[in-house]
Design a protein around this motif. Sequence first.
Motif, PDB file in Angstrom:
ATOM      1  N   VAL A  19       0.878  -1.163   0.000  1.00 33.33           N
ATOM      2  CA  VAL A  19       0.000   0.000   0.000  1.00 33.33           C
ATOM      3  C   VAL A  19       0.918   1.216   0.000  1.00 33.33           C
ATOM      4  O   VAL A  19       1.895   1.274   0.740  1.00 33.33           O
ATOM      5  CB  VAL A  19      -0.912  -0.004   1.240  1.00 33.33           C
ATOM      6  N   THR A 203      -8.286   0.365   3.306  1.00 36.39           N
ATOM      7  CA  THR A 203      -7.546  -0.618   2.502  1.00 36.39           C
ATOM      8  C   THR A 203      -8.388  -1.885   2.305  1.00 36.39           C
ATOM      9  O   THR A 203      -8.387  -2.478   1.224  1.00 36.39           O
ATOM     10  CB  THR A 203      -6.203  -0.954   3.167  1.00 36.39           C
ATOM     11  N   ARG A 208      -5.525   1.889  -2.122  1.00 37.04           N
ATOM     12  CA  ARG A 208      -4.146   1.404  -2.216  1.00 37.04           C
ATOM     13  C   ARG A 208      -3.120   2.525  -2.111  1.00 37.04           C
ATOM     14  O   ARG A 208      -1.925   2.295  -2.241  1.00 37.04           O
ATOM     15  CB  ARG A 208      -3.932   0.644  -3.530  1.00 37.04           C
ATOM     16  N   GLU A 234      -1.504  -2.918   5.326  1.00 34.44           N
ATOM     17  CA  GLU A 234      -1.151  -4.167   4.637  1.00 34.44           C
ATOM     18  C   GLU A 234      -1.745  -5.383   5.349  1.00 34.44           C
ATOM     19  O   GLU A 234      -2.097  -6.378   4.704  1.00 34.44           O
ATOM     20  CB  GLU A 234       0.360  -4.237   4.425  1.00 34.44           C
TER      21      GLU A 234
END
Length: 238
Positions: A19, A203, A208, A234
């Motif tokens: 990300v 996310t 992203r 993440e």
Amino acid sequence: MNAPADTGRCTAAADNGRVLIAPSVLSADFTRLAEAVAVAEAGGADYIHVDVMDGHFVPNLTIGPPVIKALKRVATVPLDVHIMIDNPDSTIDWYLDAGADSVSVHIEASPQIGRTLRRIRERGASPAVTLNPGTPVSAVRTMLAEVDMVLVMSVNPGFGGQSFIEDSVGRIAELAALCATEGASPLIQVDGGINSETAAKVTAVGARCLVAGNAVFGQPDIAKAIADIRSAAEAALG
Ligand code: DX5
Ligand code: ZN
């Protein structure tokens, strides 16, 4: 897809479970901007996010082309320039001349947005379209194939340090679904009130690229702040 450092542009690069983090220098110490950029880059920043405000489109006045030009001299990652200005169509070249690697244009401010996005591309930068919290997500449908990034504002633009608008999570999910339907894959960026907790939420539904001002430059350890946001995001990728 290309990594941002290779291209000098902000492109859809989150293809390997990463990300992207774009610290906003709006929350940095303006007397020490070069140092802020260096510390953020050393901490793993993928882009430097630069907030241009004109006192008309939003009720604040911040950075303009001369400061972007100065930042370009010191930054080694791409400059992600978010222009919150009235009538961007007539002044877009100012930001491109100053060295912007991507330019995010508000759909609410731009009567000629298609032409302006094409101009950004022609000049070798990455075009992005931005949505205020009150603008329907469907408004960007016809632009999805033309832009490298869609920026979903998760606060009403104008100031750093505001609280995340929770409704943004559903809007990001709606945008991700619209992109899938249209067969387009712009990077979905979110800006406003991003911290470790909200980073995970956005996310999980498709964002992203995360802009963070106060949660990075308002913290005592900038590198740790970036790492914390990245790892929370993440982890939400699953
Ligand atoms: C707000 C700006 C943001 C701002 C975000 O209008 O577009 O980029 O710097 O700041 P935080 O992360 O503190 O909400
Ligand atoms: Zn911004």
